[in-house]
Motif scaffolding. Structure first.
Motif, mmCIF file in Angstrom:
data_model
loop_
_atom_site.group_PDB
_atom_site.id
_atom_site.type_symbol
_atom_site.label_atom_id
_atom_site.label_comp_id
_atom_site.label_asym_id
_atom_site.label_seq_id
_atom_site.Cartn_x
_atom_site.Cartn_y
_atom_site.Cartn_z
ATOM 1 N N ILE A 85 -9.820 -9.707 1.113
ATOM 2 C CA ILE A 85 -8.533 -9.020 0.877
ATOM 3 C C ILE A 85 -8.435 -7.771 1.759
ATOM 4 C CG2 ILE A 85 -7.042 -7.923 -0.854
ATOM 5 C CD1 ILE A 85 -8.704 -9.325 -3.030
ATOM 6 N N VAL A 86 -7.390 -7.699 2.564
ATOM 7 C CA VAL A 86 -7.121 -6.485 3.355
ATOM 8 C C VAL A 86 -6.017 -5.727 2.625
ATOM 9 C CG1 VAL A 86 -6.300 -5.611 5.589
ATOM 10 C CG2 VAL A 86 -7.714 -7.685 5.504
ATOM 11 N N ILE A 87 -6.219 -4.432 2.398
ATOM 12 C CA ILE A 87 -5.171 -3.656 1.711
ATOM 13 C C ILE A 87 -4.642 -2.574 2.649
ATOM 14 C CG2 ILE A 87 -4.570 -2.261 -0.302
ATOM 15 C CD1 ILE A 87 -6.519 -3.747 -1.928
ATOM 16 N N ASP A 88 -3.321 -2.578 2.827
ATOM 17 C CA ASP A 88 -2.690 -1.665 3.784
ATOM 18 C C ASP A 88 -1.426 -1.069 3.148
ATOM 19 O OD1 ASP A 88 -2.270 -0.439 6.280
ATOM 20 O OD2 ASP A 88 -0.961 -2.062 6.949
ATOM 21 N N ALA A 89 -0.869 -0.090 3.813
ATOM 22 C CA ALA A 89 0.454 0.471 3.481
ATOM 23 C C ALA A 89 0.623 0.739 1.977
ATOM 24 C CB ALA A 89 1.545 -0.462 4.034
ATOM 25 N N ASP A 90 1.641 0.148 1.342
ATOM 26 C CA ASP A 90 1.885 0.453 -0.075
ATOM 27 C C ASP A 90 0.810 -0.124 -0.990
ATOM 28 O OD1 ASP A 90 4.278 1.870 0.471
ATOM 29 O OD2 ASP A 90 5.289 -0.043 0.784
ATOM 30 N N GLY A 91 0.037 -1.062 -0.485
ATOM 31 C CA GLY A 91 -1.126 -1.535 -1.249
ATOM 32 C C GLY A 91 -2.114 -0.384 -1.425
ATOM 33 N N LEU A 92 -2.149 0.501 -0.412
ATOM 34 C CA LEU A 92 -3.051 1.663 -0.498
ATOM 35 C C LEU A 92 -2.509 2.693 -1.490
ATOM 36 C CD1 LEU A 92 -3.854 1.939 3.289
ATOM 37 C CD2 LEU A 92 -5.466 1.334 1.487
ATOM 38 N N TRP A 93 -1.199 2.687 -1.637
ATOM 39 C CA TRP A 93 -0.583 3.563 -2.655
ATOM 40 C C TRP A 93 -1.118 3.159 -4.031
ATOM 41 C CZ3 TRP A 93 2.404 7.847 -2.570
ATOM 42 C CH2 TRP A 93 3.099 8.194 -3.725
ATOM 43 N N LEU A 94 -1.151 1.844 -4.235
ATOM 44 C CA LEU A 94 -1.677 1.306 -5.494
ATOM 45 C C LEU A 94 -3.159 1.685 -5.675
ATOM 46 C CD1 LEU A 94 -1.620 -0.727 -7.939
ATOM 47 C CD2 LEU A 94 -2.170 -2.516 -6.285
ATOM 48 N N VAL A 95 -3.937 1.539 -4.593
ATOM 49 C CA VAL A 95 -5.376 1.857 -4.682
ATOM 50 C C VAL A 95 -5.576 3.342 -4.990
ATOM 51 C CG1 VAL A 95 -7.554 1.926 -3.383
ATOM 52 C CG2 VAL A 95 -6.045 -0.050 -3.174
ATOM 53 N N THR A 96 -4.698 4.172 -4.424
ATOM 54 C CA THR A 96 -4.810 5.605 -4.684
ATOM 55 C C THR A 96 -4.566 5.897 -6.175
ATOM 56 O OG1 THR A 96 -4.121 6.109 -2.444
ATOM 57 C CG2 THR A 96 -3.860 7.865 -4.043
ATOM 58 N N GLN A 97 -3.628 5.157 -6.780
ATOM 59 C CA GLN A 97 -3.363 5.349 -8.218
ATOM 60 C C GLN A 97 -4.484 4.738 -9.064
ATOM 61 O OE1 GLN A 97 -0.307 6.959 -8.610
ATOM 62 N NE2 GLN A 97 -0.145 6.737 -6.397
ATOM 63 N N GLN A 98 -4.981 3.570 -8.622
ATOM 64 C CA GLN A 98 -5.971 2.847 -9.445
ATOM 65 C C GLN A 98 -7.095 2.301 -8.561
ATOM 66 O OE1 GLN A 98 -4.059 0.095 -12.321
ATOM 67 N NE2 GLN A 98 -2.138 0.899 -11.542
ATOM 68 N N PRO A 99 -8.018 3.165 -8.146
ATOM 69 C CA PRO A 99 -9.075 2.720 -7.215
ATOM 70 C C PRO A 99 -9.881 1.528 -7.737
ATOM 71 C CG PRO A 99 -9.127 5.103 -7.518
ATOM 72 C CD PRO A 99 -8.129 4.582 -8.485
ATOM 73 N N SER A 100 -9.988 1.426 -9.063
ATOM 74 C CA SER A 100 -10.854 0.372 -9.606
ATOM 75 C C SER A 100 -10.360 -1.035 -9.269
ATOM 76 C CB SER A 100 -10.973 0.516 -11.124
ATOM 77 O OG SER A 100 -9.698 0.341 -11.691
ATOM 78 N N VAL A 101 -9.103 -1.137 -8.816
ATOM 79 C CA VAL A 101 -8.564 -2.454 -8.518
ATOM 80 C C VAL A 101 -9.372 -3.164 -7.417
ATOM 81 C CG1 VAL A 101 -6.813 -1.669 -6.854
ATOM 82 C CG2 VAL A 101 -6.441 -3.768 -8.115
ATOM 83 N N ILE A 102 -9.989 -2.375 -6.537
ATOM 84 C CA ILE A 102 -10.723 -3.014 -5.422
ATOM 85 C C ILE A 102 -12.141 -2.436 -5.268
ATOM 86 C CG2 ILE A 102 -9.807 -1.466 -3.608
ATOM 87 C CD1 ILE A 102 -10.058 -5.256 -3.128
#
Ligand SMILES: NC(=O)C1=CN([C@@H]2O[C@H](COP(=O)(O)OP(=O)(O)OC[C@H]3O[C@@H](n4cnc5c(N)ncnc54)[C@H](O)[C@@H]3O)[C@@H](O)[C@H]2O)[C@@H](O)CC1
Ligand SMILES: Nc1ncnc2c1ncn2[C@@H]1O[C@H](COP(=O)(O)OP(=O)(O)OP(=O)(O)O)[C@@H](O)[C@H]1O
Length: 409
Positions: free
Chosen positions: A239-256
């Motif tokens: 899974i590559v996470i970019d752009a707004d996917g990184l917004w999500l990771v910033t809110q919930q790092p545990s997702v990845i």
């Protein structure tokens, strides 16, 4: 009698001491011999690595070593040439693997070495394969505001060599994306009430996922993206996470967090947000190398690419920098070209790793390095033709020849 006994005990204690002293000296000498051997082996492998890298990059059309005289036309490929190439690839791979396993910290030639490793993960084109075997990639993104980003990522995945490229976007973005290209398979499901189930149906067929280009920051869409990431992890999909996917990771790092087949590709802004969310303090922007190591470690040694003048790539153990010459032009969308191509390369790298071709370098790092080099090479080639008016579409036109220059020459 007791005196005799005392003498005997003293002599045997001295003999024991002597034995241990000699044994210690022997072990020290053995250590020195091993160290010298290790250094000799490392030196030899460095030389071999450089030699093979220069052999493989001095072929006609090479970007790294331009030929001064015109090379003779290449003979038609025969079975024996193909076999020789295969052997050379295996030898390069083995040499580089051993070189990294020995723990070299030398930076000289590092970019060339990793580029040579990228070459070893590229699946050969043969008539024996069926459609889909070289990769089916999914992009999660595309909403009312952003239709270009998922298109750029998906078309780049195809042009790098994936066989099929799927876009999972909102209903109103789907027709627009379809109209850009008949080559993409577009699913208008991202904002449907059963979006996760709709997307999950496709997961068994996907080899790589790119989450975020043009996703937007709507809560429902982010929640869907989160659930799709969870279900893709359960299926072991890169899974590559970019752009707004990184917004999500910033809110919930545990997702990845801790997912070894995950790669994050932040630009400077995205990286700063992520750093501050993880470390609860402002980032020291004078030391990017330290910053990427810290973020990768906090994310459970996830592979991370900080994009910039040099792309910094790490999995928390060491930092590789990619400085293939680009240009001064920064047009919107080139990050999407990067993440789309990385989705394919991640699939290839993990397949190569399972086959034992890539062992001591993290396959996600190899994939990331390949995609960064490719994006920068496309930027450079497009800029030579279009200068200031270069756009991402111009860069996408260059993917085929940039790929050939970097990885197939
Ligand atoms: N044609 C399209 O549809 C495009 C859509 N895009 C999408 O747009 C959405 C938002 O992306 P943004 O990158 O704008 O979001 P951000 O909100 O992360 O970026 C905020 C701002 O930071 C700026 N910035 C970036 N790098 C910087 C740096 N090194 N120093 C200072 N400022 C910097 C950007 O120009 C932007 O204005 C994403 O979904 C993305 O995929 C982009 O991919 C560009 C193309
Ligand atoms: N200053 C730079 N010099 C050279 N190349 C760069 C520079 N900044 C970025 N790049 C190249 O462009 C690629 C995309 O980086 P960029 O910072 O444009 O991403 P982004 O902002 O996420 O893109 P997007 O517009 O798609 O959202 C990087 O991987 C890198 O190879």
């Amino acid at each position: 009698m007791s005196k005799l006994m005392e003498q005997f005990l003293e002599q045997s204690a001295q003999a024991e001491d002597g034995f241990y002293r000699m044994e210690e000296q022997r072990l020290q000498a053995e250590d020195r011999r091993r160290e010298a051997e290790h250094a000799r082996e490392l030196h030899m492998l460095q030389m071999l690595g450089q030699m093979f890298a220069s052999i493989s990059s001095s072929r006609p059309g090479s970007a790294a070593t331009p030929c001064k005289t015109a090379p003779p036309p290449p003979p038609p490929p025969t079975a024996s040439i193909t076999a020789q190439r295969k052997t050379l690839t295996l030898v390069i791979s083995a040499v580089l693997e051993r070189y990294y396993a020995l723990g070299s910290t030398s930076h000289k030639g590092m970019e060339d070495d990793i580029l040579s490793l990228v070459k070893t993960i590229i699946p050969p084109l043969t008539s024996k394969k069926h459609k889909g075997q070289d990769g089916r990639i999914g992009i999660i993104g595309g909403c009312q505001d952003y239709t270009g980003a998922p298109y750029f990522a998906a078309i780049s995945a195809l042009k790098v060599g994936a066989d099929l490229s799927h876009v999972f976007c909102t209903k109103d973005a789907a027709t627009v994306i379809k109209s850009y290209s008949p080559e993409l398979i577009v699913h208008p499901v991202l904002d449907s009430p059963n979006a996760v189930e709709e997307i999950e149906k496709w997961l068994p067929r996907l080899h790589g996922l790119v989450v975020g280009p043009g996703l937007g920051r709507d809560d429902f869409l982010l929640k869907t993206a989160k659930e799709v990431i969870e279900r893709s992890k359960a299926r072991d999909i890169p899974i590559v996470i970019d752009a707004d996917g990184l917004w999500l990771v910033t809110q919930q790092p545990s997702v990845i967090q801790g997912y070894q087949k995950g790669i994050l590709t932040p630009n400077f802004m995205e990286f700063t947000r992520l750093y501050e969310a993880l470390h609860h303090e402002p980032m020291d922007s004078s030391d990017h190398q330290r910053g990427v190591l810290q973020v990768s470690a906090a994310m459970g040694n996830l592979t991370l690419v900080l994009k910039g003048e040099q792309d910094l790539i790490t999995d928390g153990s060491r930092v590789f920098s990619c400085s293939v010459e680009g240009s001064g032009r920064r047009c919107g969308g080139q990050g999407d070209l990067l993440s789309g191509s990385m989705g394919v390369l991640a699939h290839w790298a993990h397949t190569a790793s399972t086959a034992g071709t890539v062992r001591s370098v993290n396959p996600s790092v190899v994939a990331a390095f390949g995609a960064c080099s490719l994006t920068r090479q496309c930027n450079s080639q497009a800029f030579q033709q279009h200068g200031r008016s270069t756009t991402t579409s111009d860069m996408i036109q260059e993917i085929g020849s940039a790929f050939k220059k970097l990885f197939e020459s």
